[in-house]
Scaffold this active site. Structure first.
Site, PDB file in Angstrom:
ATOM      1  N   ASP A   1      -5.195  -1.215   1.194  1.00  0.00           N
ATOM      2  CA  ASP A   1      -3.768  -1.193   0.871  1.00  0.00           C
ATOM      3  C   ASP A   1      -3.584  -0.587  -0.521  1.00  0.00           C
ATOM      4  O   ASP A   1      -4.338  -0.904  -1.448  1.00  0.00           O
ATOM      5  CB  ASP A   1      -3.192  -2.616   0.930  1.00  0.00           C
ATOM      6  CG  ASP A   1      -1.670  -2.612   0.991  1.00  0.00           C
ATOM      7  OD1 ASP A   1      -1.122  -2.953   2.051  1.00  0.00           O
ATOM      8  OD2 ASP A   1      -1.036  -2.250  -0.032  1.00  0.00           O
TER       9      ASP A   1
ATOM     10  N   HIS B   1       0.191  -2.652  11.827  1.00  0.00           N
ATOM     11  CA  HIS B   1      -0.961  -2.718  10.922  1.00  0.00           C
ATOM     12  C   HIS B   1      -1.296  -4.180  10.680  1.00  0.00           C
ATOM     13  O   HIS B   1      -0.422  -4.989  10.368  1.00  0.00           O
ATOM     14  CB  HIS B   1      -0.692  -2.003   9.599  1.00  0.00           C
ATOM     15  CG  HIS B   1       0.632  -2.339   8.981  1.00  0.00           C
ATOM     16  ND1 HIS B   1       1.819  -1.810   9.441  1.00  0.00           N
ATOM     17  CD2 HIS B   1       0.963  -3.175   7.969  1.00  0.00           C
ATOM     18  CE1 HIS B   1       2.824  -2.299   8.729  1.00  0.00           C
ATOM     19  NE2 HIS B   1       2.329  -3.134   7.831  1.00  0.00           N
TER      20      HIS B   1
END
Ligand code: AMP
Length: 121
Positions: free
Chosen positions: A30, A100
């Site tokens: 991320d 996700h």
């Protein structure tokens, strides 16, 4: 899907730090980590959210979970434990509408996210 950020990462058009690739999934760090380990696992195919993926291809949703576990093992956090998150819809904080799986860990995590909207408190 045109203009889908995660389709573009899967296609290699936008750079990301990949940590795992399979025939049908990609995992990458991320860009704004919320924990020492914060990895996103996505299917290569575009599905909007966890429920639509489960309806269209339940095996692929299971692959995301197994990839999350493999990422956790590779990061050394499968022993202490980790959190898998599938935000669904704007109030959950979903900002990218290509499903996700967040894999979060590497520190003790609070119990659930705190509400931040008008219902907070
Ligand atoms: P969500 O808020 O559940 O939709 O999660 C979207 C996540 O994608 C957020 O945690 C963002 O920090 C992350 N993100 C946004 N753009 C990128 C990018 N280019 N590379 C990696 N992660 C990203």
């Amino acid at each position: 899907v045109a203009d889908c950020l995660f389709c573009r990462i899967v296609a290699g058009e936008i750079p990301a730090t990949l940590v795992r690739r399979t025939e049908r999934t990609v995992a990458f760090r991320d860009i704004a980590p919320q924990a020492p380990t914060h990895v996103l696992v996505v299917p290569r195919a575009h599905h909007e959210n966890a429920a639509s993926l489960a309806a269209a291809d339940p095996g692929l949703l299971a692959e995301l979970v197994l990839d999350g576990a493999a990422v956790a093992a590779a990061e050394g956090i499968d022993g202490p434990g980790y959190r898998l998150v599938l935000n669904t819809g704007p109030e959950s904080g979903q900002t990218v509408f290509h499903v996700h799986l967040h894999v979060l860990g590497g520190t003790a995590l609070g119990h659930f996210g705190a509400p931040t909207g008008p219902a907070a408190g």
